[in-house]
Design an enzyme around this catalytic site. Structure first.
Site, PDB file in Angstrom:
ATOM      1  N   LYS A   1      88.381  26.607  37.213  1.00  0.00           N
ATOM      2  CA  LYS A   1      88.424  27.735  35.955  1.00  0.00           C
ATOM      3  C   LYS A   1      87.980  28.943  36.490  1.00  0.00           C
ATOM      4  O   LYS A   1      88.231  30.102  36.082  1.00  0.00           O
ATOM      5  CB  LYS A   1      87.280  27.225  34.829  1.00  0.00           C
ATOM      6  CG  LYS A   1      87.518  26.072  34.135  1.00  0.00           C
ATOM      7  CD  LYS A   1      86.628  25.607  33.134  1.00  0.00           C
ATOM      8  CE  LYS A   1      87.401  24.168  32.535  1.00  0.00           C
ATOM      9  NZ  LYS A   1      86.137  23.881  31.558  1.00  0.00           N
TER      10      LYS A   1
ATOM     11  N   ALA B   1      82.785  26.284  33.575  1.00  0.00           N
ATOM     12  CA  ALA B   1      82.348  25.929  32.490  1.00  0.00           C
ATOM     13  C   ALA B   1      80.762  26.137  31.944  1.00  0.00           C
ATOM     14  O   ALA B   1      80.416  26.537  30.921  1.00  0.00           O
ATOM     15  CB  ALA B   1      82.642  24.181  32.175  1.00  0.00           C
TER      16      ALA B   1
END
Length: 289
Positions: free
Chosen positions: A98, A163
């Site tokens: 991510k 996250a």
């Protein structure tokens, strides 16, 4: 320049019933089928195909989402190849990519730019790639749907990756009183404190583990994907009224949640974070209602 926090604030947790995976047969895959991919390393645990493909079918969209195992040391190579596929319309991103995937976006939403993390990218009509991050909003909406609201809560967060960043920002935006973060990678901790500390001064700090007065303890690390993994933190250190949440979805009952339940602590599984992102994905990828 870092975007103003107002621009990056996720919307209020408008809670409705999650989009269930309907039993709608999709059209057969053909030469006209549009492609989406979810990238991860590992990828076997990914739940997105089981939820997004029925959503495509229910929306009458001739598209399919496929899992792509993109080893971390070959991520750039994999993404370059995928972006060259002319009928690829979007990418979802899971652990551990991510943060790195921000470098593959031509433009980021204010929230993704603030976080330096993206979990969804779409191809724009002009061929450019636009990235956003829905993890934090999905997590907060999942809590709210279960009657758990972060306002005034003292939060202990394990994991300062993509996250973890998104979840931390969303919890602080929704009024968490204090948030402590721990991660074995001190560089990630420092980056989180630098990114978020200026927007929420005095409310986010580093800690070696969950403080004794924690109301909500969250695992945002990959620990628990492998049954041999150590626990990200010891739930026995938490007060009896604390809620223990995990963002891992496979297994549904992670070792952390099982240990917390055995101690009488309330638990919150990871699937809620994904199911509450489905309406956001529908809007982001411009799927018909």
């Amino acid at each position: 320049m870092t975007p103003a926090p107002e621009a990056a604030r996720p919307g209020p947790p408008v809670v409705g019933p999650p989009i269930a995976a309907p039993s709608v047969p999709g059209p057969p895959i053909s030469g006209r089928t549009r492609l989406y991919a979810v990238l991860g390393d590992p990828i076997a645990q990914a739940k997105a195909p089981a939820l997004l493909n029925p959503l495509f079918a229910a929306s009458g969209v001739d598209a399919v989402l496929v899992p792509v195992h993109a080893p971390a040391d070959r991520l750039d190579e994999v993404v370059r190849g995928l972006k060259a596929v002319a009928n690829l319309d979007g990418l979802l991103v899971t652990v551990p990519h991510k943060l790195a995937m921000c470098g593959h976006a031509d433009e980021l939403s204010p929230a993704a730019a603030l976080l330096g993390s993206t979990n969804a990218l779409r191809r724009e009509p002009d061929g450019r790639w636009y990235g956003d991050n829905f993890d934090g909003t999905g997590f907060v909406r999942g809590l709210a749907a279960e009657g758990r609201h972060p306002a005034g809560q003292r939060v202990a967060l394990a994991g300062a990756g993509g996250a973890g960043l998104a979840i931390a920002a969303a919890l602080l935006t929704e009024g968490a009183a204090a948030l402590t973060v721990t991660d074995p990678d001190q560089g990630r901790v420092d980056a989180l404190l630098e990114r978020l500390g200026t927007h929420w001064p005095g409310r986010v700090t580093a800690a070696p583990g969950p403080p004794a007065d924690t109301d909500l303890a969250v695992n945002a690390t990959p620990l628990g994907l492998d049954p041999a993994d150590p626990l990200p933190f010891d739930p026995a250190l938490l007060p009896p009224g604390a809620l223990v949440a995990d963002i891992i979805m496979t297994p549904a009952e992670t070792p952390l949640l099982r240990a917390a339940a055995a101690l009488g602590r309330a638990t919150h599984p990871g699937i809620h974070m994904l199911t509450r992102q489905l309406p956001l994905y529908r809007s982001f990828f411009r799927l018909p209602a």
